[in-house]
Motif scaffolding. Structure first.
Motif, PDB file in Angstrom:
ATOM      1  N   TYR A 149      20.048  52.256  20.777  1.00  0.00           N
ATOM      2  CA  TYR A 149      20.670  52.196  22.098  1.00  0.00           C
ATOM      3  C   TYR A 149      21.460  53.467  22.407  1.00  0.00           C
ATOM      4  O   TYR A 149      22.289  53.895  21.612  1.00  0.00           O
ATOM      5  CB  TYR A 149      21.591  50.969  22.132  1.00  0.00           C
ATOM      6  CG  TYR A 149      22.590  50.912  23.257  1.00  0.00           C
ATOM      7  CD1 TYR A 149      22.167  50.873  24.585  1.00  0.00           C
ATOM      8  CD2 TYR A 149      23.953  50.878  23.002  1.00  0.00           C
ATOM      9  CE1 TYR A 149      23.089  50.802  25.618  1.00  0.00           C
ATOM     10  CE2 TYR A 149      24.882  50.808  24.026  1.00  0.00           C
ATOM     11  CZ  TYR A 149      24.445  50.768  25.335  1.00  0.00           C
ATOM     12  OH  TYR A 149      25.363  50.701  26.340  1.00  0.00           O
ATOM     13  N   GLU A 185      25.574  55.159  28.426  1.00  0.00           N
ATOM     14  CA  GLU A 185      25.757  56.194  29.442  1.00  0.00           C
ATOM     15  C   GLU A 185      27.082  56.910  29.242  1.00  0.00           C
ATOM     16  O   GLU A 185      27.603  57.513  30.147  1.00  0.00           O
ATOM     17  CB  GLU A 185      25.603  55.576  30.835  1.00  0.00           C
ATOM     18  CG  GLU A 185      26.773  54.796  31.412  1.00  0.00           C
ATOM     19  CD  GLU A 185      27.250  53.585  30.637  1.00  0.00           C
ATOM     20  OE1 GLU A 185      26.790  53.360  29.501  1.00  0.00           O
ATOM     21  OE2 GLU A 185      28.132  52.875  31.147  1.00  0.00           O
ATOM     22  N   ARG A 186      27.665  56.806  28.053  1.00  0.00           N
ATOM     23  CA  ARG A 186      28.957  57.406  27.766  1.00  0.00           C
ATOM     24  C   ARG A 186      28.974  57.906  26.328  1.00  0.00           C
ATOM     25  O   ARG A 186      28.044  57.649  25.577  1.00  0.00           O
ATOM     26  CB  ARG A 186      30.064  56.379  27.956  1.00  0.00           C
ATOM     27  CG  ARG A 186      29.896  55.202  27.013  1.00  0.00           C
ATOM     28  CD  ARG A 186      30.909  54.117  27.275  1.00  0.00           C
ATOM     29  NE  ARG A 186      30.618  53.389  28.493  1.00  0.00           N
ATOM     30  CZ  ARG A 186      31.545  52.714  29.189  1.00  0.00           C
ATOM     31  NH1 ARG A 186      32.785  52.700  28.780  1.00  0.00           N
ATOM     32  NH2 ARG A 186      31.223  52.059  30.283  1.00  0.00           N
ATOM     33  N   ASN A 187      30.042  58.634  25.940  1.00  0.00           N
ATOM     34  CA  ASN A 187      30.162  59.059  24.544  1.00  0.00           C
ATOM     35  C   ASN A 187      30.706  57.900  23.738  1.00  0.00           C
ATOM     36  O   ASN A 187      31.797  57.426  23.989  1.00  0.00           O
ATOM     37  CB  ASN A 187      31.134  60.232  24.411  1.00  0.00           C
ATOM     38  CG  ASN A 187      30.626  61.437  25.148  1.00  0.00           C
ATOM     39  OD1 ASN A 187      29.423  61.678  25.197  1.00  0.00           O
ATOM     40  ND2 ASN A 187      31.534  62.193  25.726  1.00  0.00           N
ATOM     41  N   TYR A 188      29.931  57.464  22.758  1.00  0.00           N
ATOM     42  CA  TYR A 188      30.405  56.322  21.973  1.00  0.00           C
ATOM     43  C   TYR A 188      30.733  56.702  20.538  1.00  0.00           C
ATOM     44  O   TYR A 188      30.923  55.842  19.707  1.00  0.00           O
ATOM     45  CB  TYR A 188      29.439  55.152  22.049  1.00  0.00           C
ATOM     46  CG  TYR A 188      28.085  55.281  21.387  1.00  0.00           C
ATOM     47  CD1 TYR A 188      27.580  56.507  20.975  1.00  0.00           C
ATOM     48  CD2 TYR A 188      27.300  54.152  21.167  1.00  0.00           C
ATOM     49  CE1 TYR A 188      26.351  56.600  20.376  1.00  0.00           C
ATOM     50  CE2 TYR A 188      26.066  54.233  20.560  1.00  0.00           C
ATOM     51  CZ  TYR A 188      25.597  55.473  20.173  1.00  0.00           C
ATOM     52  OH  TYR A 188      24.366  55.554  19.575  1.00  0.00           O
TER      53      TYR A 188
END
Lengths: 285, 232, 118
Positions: B78, B81-84
């Motif tokens: 996965y 849509e962001r920095n994880y």
């Protein structure tokens, strides 16, 4: 997988908490030096004008107060950092990775509890070291405060020669102390974790504020439950306690064991409620 | 059994807003599928539900016959849509992390891709530029030999050169029998890499079809058709 | 370099057309082996399944054939290539004539411009 989870949590906590621990020791050294200056200054203050006297004294007092406050603050900072890791790693952007790892939700929580618990112990050890450093080096005019050391060793000797104490007592007391410390650390961490989880579930905005609110709510509910349980215990157990009237140590043990039992049961409840929420109702937005 | 992903009557409400409304989907193995819809149409909600970050109010998701859980997470890759990533980590530490947790992660592939991008793996993640961070995450996600890839807006907000790089990375790295879901609103850019597309509008699936079928039947690109369907 | 596609025709047809042009122009010679589907897909940055379909289309047109253990080769039957080339040239010429005739220009003048620009 649990081992790996602990490894990464432990490493992440180390980055923020080790500086705090070292800072606490540095502060202890700092206040020790300030105290030494006080002693040195007291020797000479008769030769100084009154004005300089007061200025010096107030500066040193200020530094001392600052040192102590910072020491106390570092304990709070350590707790804040422990909880911040949980909050960020579960409910902020990092949660998107945490909760897509192929691990059981229970293990995520358990891993965070264990690594945070270890770090709570480590910071505790550093805090004790800081206090001992200050007591030994910072409380007398001479380099080392011999009175303190003598006091320590006397207390130590006294403890090992308590009349009527059997070997069993000497095994039970440290065991009970260690269990009490571990259980209360676990209980506290899990209470905070649960509060943060609930705060994030319930509130759409001001999640931190909601978490603080949930902390007090859960804490209140818990203490009502605990005091009810204690009343029942005391009522039911009164005959037993009475029969032990001439054995005060046994009464103390029973009280401690009950306290440990309560703390452990609360921890278990907090853990499983939290796990159920994370597993069944997780909603990362 | 050729279905990889099945969604049955998936419904999700966000306090009075219906984000997903009885979504029924069946996706086959070995396809690249575009999940297309305007902002707020439910793309991200659907992907997060499949990834296991959201729990649906009704309905269920089956991936390769399994309900969403730690089993499916082992073969679903996965990209949010962001920095994880924990941005205090160094790039190689994030590789370690993926290597430790995902058995389908191929560290060599990832290192080679990062080398080609001139990204020094000893740098801290937070010291990378925004574009580099996105590329590192894409490399991590695409270096897994997963059965299902969920890519949420992988080409949103990047320059055209990076866009080509990302699409090429996806095309050249996904395993032939695995399925890729790409959510985006930049249809013209992804159209050529898609087998199928899904139109999603107000939390409902409006259409699911193959790209070439649409062109054969309507003589229109997906992009043109999208503009017609979602005309305001 | 990724390939550009127009909006009206299926992408696999456009890919097949493009590869056909490469064969007709001699970029891929008769009997030469083509890149693998995957490599070709990456080169064109298109979906491998679409590339696969394009290859099938080229097989139907008789321009390529599959040889086990080797892969896809350009046909060795030069008459097929010649036929398709002639067909293509004829199509282009007819298109040209259609358009140029609408201008009512004299044949000689058109030839002159054609020669000048060849």
């Amino acid at each position: 997988m649990l081992g790996k989870l602990i490894k990464y949590d432990f490493k992440a906590l180390k980055k923020t908490l080790l500086p705090v621990c070292l800072g606490a020791v540095a502060l202890a050294v700092f206040t020790t030096i300030v105290m030494k200056l006080f002693f040195v200054f007291n020797d000479y203050n008769d030769n100084l004008p009154i004005m300089a006297n007061t200025v010096f004294e107030s500066i040193l007092t200020l530094l001392l107060v600052f040192g102590f406050l910072a020491l106390v603050a570092s304990a709070f900072i350590a707790w804040f950092l422990l909880l911040q890791r949980y909050y960020k790693n579960c409910f902020k952007d990092e949660g998107y990775l945490t909760f897509t790892l192929p691990v059981k939700t229970g293990n995520i929580l358990l891993g965070k509890l264990i690594s945070a618990g270890i770090w709570a112990l480590i910071t505790g050890v550093f805090a004790i070291i800081s206090i001992i450093v200050f007591l030994i080096f910072g409380t007398s005019q001479s380099f080392i405060n011999m009175d303190i050391i003598r006091g320590f060793s006397e207390a130590w000797n006294l403890f090992w020669n308590i009349p009527d104490f059997t070997t069993l007592d000497y095994i039970l007391i440290p065991t009970i102390l260690i269990l009490t410390v571990l259980c209360s650390i676990a209980q506290n961490i899990l209470l905070f974790y649960l509060a943060i989880t609930l705060g994030n579930q319930i509130a759409k905005r001001h999640k931190i504020l909601a978490s603080v609110g949930m902390y007090f709510a859960v804490n209140t509910v818990s203490s009502i439950l605990v005091s009810t349980a204690m009343t029942v215990f005391t009522f039911l157990g009164f005959p037993i306690l009475e029969s032990l009237d001439n054995q005060p140590m046994r009464i103390i043990y029973i009280y401690f064991l009950i306290a440990i039992l309560i703390s452990a049961s609360l921890s278990v409840v907090y853990f499983f409620v939290n796990k159920a929420i994370l597993k069944k109702r997780l909603n990362l937005e | 059994m050729n279905e990889l992903l099945i969604c049955k009557d998936l419904t999700k409400n966000y306090s009075y807003v219906r984000a997903l409304n009885q979504v029924n989907l069946c996706l086959e193995k070995g396809k690249i599928i575009g999940l297309l819809g305007p902002n707020g149409s439910g793309k991200t909600t659907l992907i997060k539900t499949i990834a296991g970050l959201l729990k649906a109010d009704f309905g269920e998701v089956l991936i390769d016959g399994e309900k969403v859980g730690e089993k499916t997470k082992a073969f679903v890759s996965y990209l949010p849509e962001r920095n994880y990533l924990d941005d205090t980590m160094k790039v190689y530490e994030t590789l370690d992390l993926f290597n430790d947790f995902y058995i389908d992660f191929d560290r060599n592939t990832a290192e080679k891709m990062l080398e080609n991008l001139d990204i020094d793996i000893n740098r801290k993640f937070k010291n990378l530029s925004k574009g580099m961070k996105e590329k590192v995450q894409l490399v991590l996600v695409m270096s897994r030999k997963a059965r299902l890839y969920l890519l949420d807006e992988p080409i949103g907000g990047v320059d055209p050169a990076t866009r080509d790089y990302i699409l090429n990375t996806i095309v050249s790295n996904y395993a032939p029998d695995s399925t890729v879901i790409i959510s985006t609103h930049l249809i013209a850019d992804v159209e050529k890499v898609l087998d199928e597309f899904i139109f999603i509008k107000n939390g409902e699936i409006v259409m699911q079809s193959s790209v070439d079928n649409l062109r054969e039947e309507k003589g229109m690109s997906v992009d043109e058709y999208f503009r017609e369907v979602f005309k305001c | 370099m990724s390939w550009k596609f127009n909006n009206s025709k299926p992408i696999y047809i456009q890919i097949a057309d493009k590869i056909e042009m490469m064969i007709l122009s001699g970029e891929y010679k008769s009997g030469e082996s083509l890149p693998s589907v995957r490599d070709f897909a990456v080169q064109a940055s298109v979906n491998p399944n679409t590339m696969q379909r394009a290859m099938q289309e080229l097989e139907t047109r008789g321009l390529i054939f599959v040889q086990r253990a080797v892969g896809r080769l350009v046909t060795e039957d030069n008459s097929v290539i010649e036929n398709r080339l002639n067909q293509k040239v004829k199509n282009i010429t007819l298109n040209y004539l259609n358009e140029i005739k609408t201008l009512n220009i004299k044949k000689e003048d058109a030839f002159k411009i054609l020669k000048e620009n060849w």
